[in-house]
Motif scaffolding. Structure first.
Motif, PDB file in Angstrom:
ATOM      1  N   ALA A 136       0.830  -1.206   0.000  1.00  0.00           N
ATOM      2  CA  ALA A 136       0.000   0.000   0.000  1.00  0.00           C
ATOM      3  C   ALA A 136       0.864   1.255   0.000  1.00  0.00           C
ATOM      4  CB  ALA A 136      -0.936  -0.011   1.210  1.00  0.00           C
ATOM      5  N   MET A 137       1.910   1.270   0.816  1.00  0.00           N
ATOM      6  CA  MET A 137       2.820   2.417   0.863  1.00  0.00           C
ATOM      7  C   MET A 137       3.542   2.605  -0.463  1.00  0.00           C
ATOM      8  SD  MET A 137       6.061   3.041   3.442  1.00  0.00           S
ATOM      9  CE  MET A 137       7.031   1.628   2.864  1.00  0.00           C
ATOM     10  N   LEU A 138       3.990   1.510  -1.054  1.00  0.00           N
ATOM     11  CA  LEU A 138       4.763   1.597  -2.290  1.00  0.00           C
ATOM     12  C   LEU A 138       3.908   2.078  -3.458  1.00  0.00           C
ATOM     13  CD1 LEU A 138       6.779  -1.714  -1.882  1.00  0.00           C
ATOM     14  CD2 LEU A 138       7.695   0.604  -1.682  1.00  0.00           C
ATOM     15  N   THR A 139       2.636   1.724  -3.480  1.00  0.00           N
ATOM     16  CA  THR A 139       1.772   2.191  -4.562  1.00  0.00           C
ATOM     17  C   THR A 139       1.270   3.606  -4.309  1.00  0.00           C
ATOM     18  OG1 THR A 139      -0.128   1.096  -3.532  1.00  0.00           O
ATOM     19  CG2 THR A 139       1.047  -0.118  -5.233  1.00  0.00           C
ATOM     20  N   TRP A 140       1.274   4.050  -3.046  1.00  0.00           N
ATOM     21  CA  TRP A 140       0.870   5.424  -2.740  1.00  0.00           C
ATOM     22  C   TRP A 140       1.964   6.425  -3.083  1.00  0.00           C
ATOM     23  CZ3 TRP A 140       2.964   8.993   0.708  1.00  0.00           C
ATOM     24  CH2 TRP A 140       2.204  10.162   0.908  1.00  0.00           C
ATOM     25  N   ALA A 141       3.201   6.070  -2.812  1.00  0.00           N
ATOM     26  CA  ALA A 141       4.319   6.991  -3.030  1.00  0.00           C
ATOM     27  C   ALA A 141       4.534   7.248  -4.516  1.00  0.00           C
ATOM     28  CB  ALA A 141       5.592   6.418  -2.410  1.00  0.00           C
ATOM     29  N   GLY A 142       4.991   8.442  -4.827  1.00  0.00           N
ATOM     30  CA  GLY A 142       5.243   8.786  -6.219  1.00  0.00           C
ATOM     31  C   GLY A 142       6.318   7.936  -6.858  1.00  0.00           C
ATOM     32  N   THR A 143       7.337   7.591  -6.074  1.00  0.00           N
ATOM     33  CA  THR A 143       8.426   6.732  -6.553  1.00  0.00           C
ATOM     34  C   THR A 143       8.615   5.614  -5.552  1.00  0.00           C
ATOM     35  OG1 THR A 143       9.525   8.638  -7.566  1.00  0.00           O
ATOM     36  CG2 THR A 143      10.847   6.651  -7.262  1.00  0.00           C
ATOM     37  N   SER A 144       8.725   4.389  -6.052  1.00  0.00           N
ATOM     38  CA  SER A 144       8.852   3.255  -5.141  1.00  0.00           C
ATOM     39  C   SER A 144       9.940   2.315  -5.625  1.00  0.00           C
ATOM     40  CB  SER A 144       7.524   2.502  -5.037  1.00  0.00           C
ATOM     41  OG  SER A 144       7.093   2.066  -6.312  1.00  0.00           O
ATOM     42  N   TYR A 145      10.618   1.718  -4.653  1.00  0.00           N
ATOM     43  CA  TYR A 145      11.697   0.776  -4.935  1.00  0.00           C
ATOM     44  C   TYR A 145      11.423  -0.548  -4.235  1.00  0.00           C
ATOM     45  CZ  TYR A 145      14.696   4.404  -6.924  1.00  0.00           C
ATOM     46  OH  TYR A 145      15.224   5.391  -7.719  1.00  0.00           O
ATOM     47  N   ALA A 146      11.473  -1.620  -5.004  1.00  0.00           N
ATOM     48  CA  ALA A 146      11.474  -2.959  -4.433  1.00  0.00           C
ATOM     49  C   ALA A 146      12.915  -3.395  -4.248  1.00  0.00           C
ATOM     50  CB  ALA A 146      10.770  -3.939  -5.362  1.00  0.00           C
TER      51      ALA A 146
END
Length: 293
Positions: free
Chosen positions: A251-261
């Protein structure tokens, strides 16, 4: 107050890709998970990562640790929090001031009647399940639940007793998470079952390699609590960079403008993030922060 933007219930998969080489625009806020992300497998923070976090704060970039851990397990990073001193714990159910003795400054609790409804539904759908109740002051177990060695002072009782609405002792403390463990089920299948049978009462996620569900109040997630913190600071989602590795980070990763796995991330995380970085053992978070600076 501006309404909080919540992540969608159904995440849209994205094709993971490495960030192109070259200069990157620095964000206003970095949000990072801990276990499997910032922390190495031995639960330490590398010297390179410590230096990168300090450099980010010195450059005016706020850093939030956003974790499923309870406040009492935050000693691993307490010395590396600068500026505001806040961390988001228990998958968004608690905001903790690490500069003030791990004091809980915001609680988004799981209502006891919802927790009981979840427990009864899961017990009917998955015989053999056992429960633990995480409150602001500590954790309490059913006798069958595999207890954590880091919490030697916990009490033991059936979940109905653990969720008794009493104003005395630990029962007066808000419930921040209900934990459900199954000894034999596949972890992802157990998560899907929990959401199907009791998703109307609570939020379900997981971060453990075992069949262990982490259950929060309705609308409570890493994303929604991070959104509140950003709203208070006038920070937009597109000004946030987030890092994570497990389903409780989605949820946090899809909310943030840029996300890193992280390279070691769960397959669902690799599908739903905009970028990938090196593993937690290879200082993946630090490498991205260094590229901003």
């Amino acid at each position: 107050m501006v309404p909080v933007t919540h992540p969608p219930e159904h995440l849209t998969p994205k094709s993971p890709r490495p960030h192109p080489d070259g200069a990157r625009v620095a964000p206003r806020l970095i949000a990072t998970d801990l276990d499997g992300t910032l922390l190495r497998s031995d639960k330490t923070v590398s010297a390179r990562t410590i230096a990168a976090l300090a450099a980010a704060e010195a450059a005016g970039i706020e850093v939030f640790f956003v974790t499923g851990r309870p406040a009492r397990w935050m000693d691993v990073v307490s010395d590396h929090v600068h500026g505001h001193g806040l961390a988001i714990c228990a998958n968004g159910a608690a905001v903790v001031d690490l500069h003030d003795g791990h004091r809980v400054v915001r609680v988004r609790e799981l209502a006891r009647h919802d927790a009981l409804a979840v427990a009864h539904a899961l017990r009917a759908a998955a015989p053999g399940v056992s429960f633990a109740v995480e409150r602001t002051g500590g954790i309490h177990y059913e006798p069958e639940y595999p207890s954590f060695p880091m919490d030697p002072g916990a009490s033991f009782a059936p979940v109905e007793d653990l969720l008794t609405d009493s104003r005395e002792g630990h029962h007066a403390e808000p419930v921040v998470k209900l934990l459900a463990h199954h000894p034999t089920m596949d972890p992802d299948e157990f998560l899907a079952l929990g959401r199907k049978t009791a998703g109307a009462h609570a939020e379900f996620t997981r971060s453990s390699p075992s069949a262990l569900l982490e259950i929060s109040g309705r609308g409570v997630s890493k994303a929604s609590t991070l959104a509140l913190a950003c709203e208070e600071r006038g920070i937009r989602p597109e000004e946030v960079v987030a890092f994570g590795d497990m389903p409780n980070d989605l949820a946090m990763l899809t909310w943030a403008g840029t996300s890193y796995a992280m390279a070691n991330a769960h397959p669902d995380v690799l599908l739903c993030t905009t970028h990938t970085t090196a593993s937690n053992e290879e200082d993946g978070v630090a490498k991205v922060i260094e590229s901003f600076l």
